[in-house]
Design an enzyme around this catalytic site. Structure first.
Site, short mmCIF file in Angstrom:
data_model
loop_
_atom_site.label_atom_id
_atom_site.label_comp_id
_atom_site.label_asym_id
_atom_site.label_seq_id
_atom_site.Cartn_x
_atom_site.Cartn_y
_atom_site.Cartn_z
N CYS A 48 3.25 0.40 0.00
CA CYS A 48 4.54 0.99 0.37
C CYS A 48 4.37 2.35 1.03
CB CYS A 48 5.42 1.15 -0.87
SG CYS A 48 5.69 -0.36 -1.81
N CYS A 121 7.87 3.85 -1.53
CA CYS A 121 8.12 3.04 -2.73
C CYS A 121 9.42 3.45 -3.41
CB CYS A 121 6.94 3.15 -3.69
SG CYS A 121 6.89 1.81 -4.92
N ASP A 122 9.88 2.61 -4.30
CA ASP A 122 11.26 2.63 -4.80
C ASP A 122 11.80 4.02 -5.16
OD1 ASP A 122 10.91 -0.06 -4.55
OD2 ASP A 122 11.33 -0.56 -6.63
N LYS A 123 11.11 4.73 -6.06
CA LYS A 123 11.69 5.98 -6.57
C LYS A 123 11.54 7.13 -5.59
CE LYS A 123 12.64 3.44 -9.93
NZ LYS A 123 11.95 2.27 -9.36
N CYS A 193 8.12 -3.31 -0.17
CA CYS A 193 8.31 -4.74 -0.44
C CYS A 193 9.46 -5.31 0.38
CB CYS A 193 8.55 -4.94 -1.92
SG CYS A 193 7.18 -4.35 -2.94
N GLU A 444 11.23 -1.68 -15.69
CA GLU A 444 11.80 -2.86 -15.02
C GLU A 444 11.23 -4.13 -15.62
OE1 GLU A 444 12.64 -0.96 -10.60
OE2 GLU A 444 10.98 -2.36 -10.86
N SER A 470 13.82 -5.08 -11.52
CA SER A 470 13.32 -4.85 -10.16
C SER A 470 14.35 -5.35 -9.16
CB SER A 470 12.01 -5.62 -9.98
OG SER A 470 11.70 -5.77 -8.62
#
Length: 554
Positions: A48, A121-123, A193, A444, A470
């Site tokens: 990511c 990435c996500d956070k 992702c 998650e 997730s």
């Protein structure tokens, strides 16, 4: 333009400060320029973020070309995909707060005049946005890009394909060799992702929020269009510094509603609810689960995106990206076009200027041909979730489920039970002590939900937790149950064999037990002495609030 940085670059008393900057290659005329910080999420921890360095280098050069003194600093990342199913996942949501802290500390501590945050990435995304809002100097968010789909033969893959392959192995629906082929081909490039998972949900919504440029959030990581976004983002940031446009001027209650409308329209992640509650607080605005539910009821799903649908984020980009989605919503009166963006123009003006591709594409549908008439992130309440819970219903054919509770206190035990065939059609899996305090860190639960899907139970068994899911999760799942088990919420009182009903049509999560028995269980409840953490997790545990308020750490 150098309103803040002149504190360290102007006057004879600041000669020692300038001496330090001279060691970094700055001198003379540079000290009259604005200092623009570039928060870099580059890391080789995860694909990511692995492609971000070239974005940062290009952004630094572009900002310098536009007359800035550019300073790069690092922001940490945790890979949700790699830490999934391990104790490391407890640090994922915690990293949102750490990222915000890092950005605030560097921007304010170094007297910066502007900020460009680059993440993957996500956070990185909510953490970066919260940091921008706390610092409240002109800033913009630049996404590192989405990964391209993988292929195994004619089958299109994402990383979630690998998680679901584990479940398929459990029911002997896939060989070990086939699973390894999926593993090898699921992630072919750098980038976040590739479905409408959490990172892509948040990046798409940042366009609607007004803090990222239109058409910048869906571009694949390895691509020319990403380079164009870098150039235009740098130019827009310099303009914002010149005009004094700050994040809290842009991120308002109205623009957050626009962002949540896009989240609903693309069938986005449940995490967006949690993160926008926290973003609203950082913006000194107001957002509640009730507001989210009202938005859901108004906004249809017009994109059939993975994980439950057909399309990747790269497909959405080819179909016109977020501007195309927002155009369809605006035609139906579902976007407030008067909201200011970081460019200084309104979102309506930006949409008018945006190039929308492929109007014949089936990736983005008109609202009158919507996949679902209302959003799929449903807010629930009831005697199991007095302060609320969030269900994701994309891809579901059933909206009412009643079944017998199977209670687990650990993700590992839950996954093993699913793979061993101990969870059956109709069961309600209840995972407890996984909330913000109980995790701690609200991990998650992709591994158990993917195992359910892989075992063929995605539509016929339900999973409820005070933890999170997730963005790659789909199936009949309810998370963010508040109050959580660790503070004595009713979810802690559920026992094996209890009967539970999830009614998505009536927004209800109900434990079938009389009030007297529930009160008796509550009186007898004691917090299990299982929590043994120190350092960062202990600090987070002691300061974090409940999920219905965004799980914000004090």
């Amino acid at each position: 333009m150098n309103t803040n940085s002149r504190r360290i670059t102007h006057g004879f008393t600041r000669s020692p400060n300038r001496a330090m900057l001279c060691a970094m290659g700055y001198d003379g005329a540079d000290f009259a320029k604005p200092i623009i910080g570039v928060g870099s999420g580059y890391s080789t921890i995860t694909p990511c973020n692995a492609g971000i360095q070239r974005v940062v280098d290009a952004a630094k050069a572009m900002l310098a070309r536009h007359g800035a003194m550019t300073q790069v600093f690092g922001i940490p990342t945790i890979s949700d995909g790699i830490s999934m199913g391990t104790p490391g996942m407890r640090y994922s949501l915690v990293s949102r707060e750490v990222i915000a802290d890092c950005i605030e500390a560097c921007a304010c501590g170094q007297s910066m005049d502007g900020l460009l945050v680059v993440g993957g990435c996500d956070k990185n995304l909510p953490g970066g946005m919260i940091g921008l809002l706390r610092a409240n100097i002109p800033g913009i968010y630049l996404y590192g890009g989405t990964i391209l789909p993988g292929y195994w033969g004619a089958r299109e893959l994402t990383v979630v394909s690998s998680f679901e392959a584990v479940g398929a192995m459990g029911r002997q629906g896939m060989s070990i060799d086939a699973m390894r082929e999926v593993e090898r081909h699921a992630c072919p490039t750098t980038g976040s992702c590739g479905g409408m998972y959490t990172a892509n949900t948040m990046s798409a919504s940042f366009e609607a929020l007004g803090m990222s440029l239109l058409y910048s959030s869906t571009a694949p990581s390895p691509g020319i269009e990403g380079e164009l976004s870098i150039s235009t983002s740098a130019r827009s940031l310099i303009n914002a510094v010149r005009r004094g446009i700050r994040p809290r001027d842009v991120v308002t209650h109205r623009s957050i509603r626009n962002a949540m409308a896009v989240v609903m329209a693309v069938g986005g992640s449940t995490n967006a609810v949690l993160h926008y509650l926290a973003i609203a607080a950082a913006a000194r605005s107001a957002l509640s689960l009730h507001d989210v539910e009202l938005i859901r009821r108004r906004v249809p799903v017009i994109c059939n995106m993975k994980p439950s649908g057909l399309h990747s984020t790269a497909d959405l980009h080819s179909a016109g990206g977020v501007p195309r989605v927002m155009h369809e919503l605006a035609l139906a009166g579902l976007i407030d076009e008067s909201c200011l963006t970081i460019t200084g123009r309104t979102i309506g003006a930006e949409l008018l200027a945006a190039h929308r591709k492929r109007h014949g594409s089936t990736v983005v549908l008109p609202t009158n041909m919507a996949l679902y008439r209302t959003g799929r992130l449903v807010v629930l309440s009831g005697n199991m979730s007095r302060n609320g819970a969030v269900a994701k219903t994309s891809g579901l054919s059933i909206l009412l489920h009643s079944g017998t509770a199977r209670v687990f206190r650990s993700e590992e035990a839950c996954v093993q039970a699913i793979l061993n065939g101990c969870v059956r059609i109709g069961d309600v899996v209840v995972l407890i002590y996984l909330g913000p305090k109980g995790g701690p860190g609200m991990p998650e639960m992709l591994s158990p939900t993917a195992a359910l899907v892989g075992m063929g139970l995605g539509q016929s068994a339900c999973l409820i937790t005070d933890g999170r899911f997730s963005g790659g999760t789909w199936g009949l799942v309810v998370g963010h149950v508040s109050p959580e088990a660790a503070v004595g919420g009713s979810i802690a009182l559920v026992r094996n064999g209890d009967f539970i009903t999830v009614d998505l049509r009536n927004n209800s999560l109900h434990l079938h037990i009389d009030a007297w028995s529930l009160a008796a269980r509550r009186a007898a409840w004691r917090l299990p002495c299982t929590l043994c953490v120190e350092g960062l997790l202990r600090k987070y545990h002691d300061g974090v609030g409940q999920s219905h308020n965004g799980a914000i750490a004090a």
